[in-house]
Design an enzyme around this catalytic site. Sequence first.
Site, PDB file in Angstrom:
ATOM      1  N   LYS A   1       0.751  -1.269  -0.011  1.00  0.00           N
ATOM      2  CA  LYS A   1       0.190   0.167  -0.095  1.00  0.00           C
ATOM      3  C   LYS A   1       0.827   1.313   0.075  1.00  0.00           C
ATOM      4  CE  LYS A   1      -4.169  -2.064   2.315  1.00  0.00           C
ATOM      5  NZ  LYS A   1      -5.169  -1.802   3.153  1.00  0.00           N
TER       6      LYS A   1
ATOM      7  N   ASN B   1      -4.781   2.124  -1.715  1.00  0.00           N
ATOM      8  CA  ASN B   1      -5.357   0.694  -1.800  1.00  0.00           C
ATOM      9  C   ASN B   1      -6.300   0.600  -2.892  1.00  0.00           C
ATOM     10  OD1 ASN B   1      -7.611   2.223  -1.062  1.00  0.00           O
ATOM     11  ND2 ASN B   1      -8.469   0.356  -0.097  1.00  0.00           N
TER      12      ASN B   1
ATOM     13  N   GLY C   1       1.418   1.089   9.175  1.00  0.00           N
ATOM     14  CA  GLY C   1       1.337   0.814   7.882  1.00  0.00           C
ATOM     15  C   GLY C   1       0.386   1.522   6.961  1.00  0.00           C
ATOM     16  N   GLY C   2       0.230   1.137   5.786  1.00  0.00           N
ATOM     17  CA  GLY C   2      -0.665   1.761   4.808  1.00  0.00           C
ATOM     18  C   GLY C   2      -2.038   1.820   5.225  1.00  0.00           C
TER      19      GLY C   2
ATOM     20  N   TYR D   1      -9.782 -10.044   9.491  1.00  0.00           N
ATOM     21  CA  TYR D   1     -11.022 -10.411   9.395  1.00  0.00           C
ATOM     22  C   TYR D   1     -10.711 -12.272   8.971  1.00  0.00           C
ATOM     23  CZ  TYR D   1     -10.559  -9.863   4.203  1.00  0.00           C
ATOM     24  OH  TYR D   1     -10.089  -9.742   2.819  1.00  0.00           O
TER      25      TYR D   1
END
Length: 288
Positions: free
Chosen positions: A71, A92, A133-134, A235
């Site tokens: 990303k 993204n 992070g991204g 998830y």
Amino acid sequence: MEISGKTGLTGLIGSPIAHSISPKMHNLSFQALGLDYVYLAFDIGQSDLEKVVYGLREIGAIGYNVTMPYKTAIVKYMDELTPAAQLAGACNTVILKDGRMTGHTTDGAGFMHSVQDYGHDIIGKKMSILGAGGAATSIISQASLDGVAQIDIFRRKRPEVYEITVAFAKKVQKRTGCIVNVYDFADTDQMRKSFADSAILVNATSVGMAPGADACPIPDASLLRPDLVVYDIVYNPRRTKLYEMAKEVGCPVYNGLSMMLFQGAASFKCWTGQDMPVAQIKDEIIAS
């Protein structure tokens, strides 16, 4: 679904991506709306990123999503960035039009929409977030733009990246007025202080993601309190160790499926100009 000579290509690049629900989510949406598009997943190595980015442009892809660990790395290949992607320093979603690549980020908007959809108001309040992070920078950027009052970032204190996060925090604070602090991930005492008056704790790291599902980003449950909203953007699995820990404490706790849905809906709109059938996707994927 039938593939024709005019089928538009969209997809996802990253690694690992075998667990992703994005292909099912987008392809069901294309079918529901009768759109001649297809969404595929491409697991690529770091050394192939540049070739893939330019290759997708050359073969006429409509656009695609970007996931871990690319990303931030992909930003340098874009012809332009949206304001949200500029602030986050991450992308993204890539939009391809007339041979130009526009980098956008829908992670932050997807996260904020998800929190609101779950019935929580964090505007004017404090957030604690694990990782930088991204996905994390996108969430931080959007949260600060939307009016979250303070954000405490915890990241590992490696010299080459820690200072980058400090600089990012200063940029966000200057542009939005949100107070942004950066702390060492290993500083458990500071973590405890931060969580004590936060409205929401966000795990924006990959810690706890399969196959490392036994890992947890925080030391123990004593750092949590029952009225702290805990949001783990992982998830897969749907219930991480952090999720289970927060559930036992009595926290309102959520995984990343809803964020995935809403960020996907925003990407879908960028590529097709149409609204994703969110209610149907919720029923067929998220609730299943």
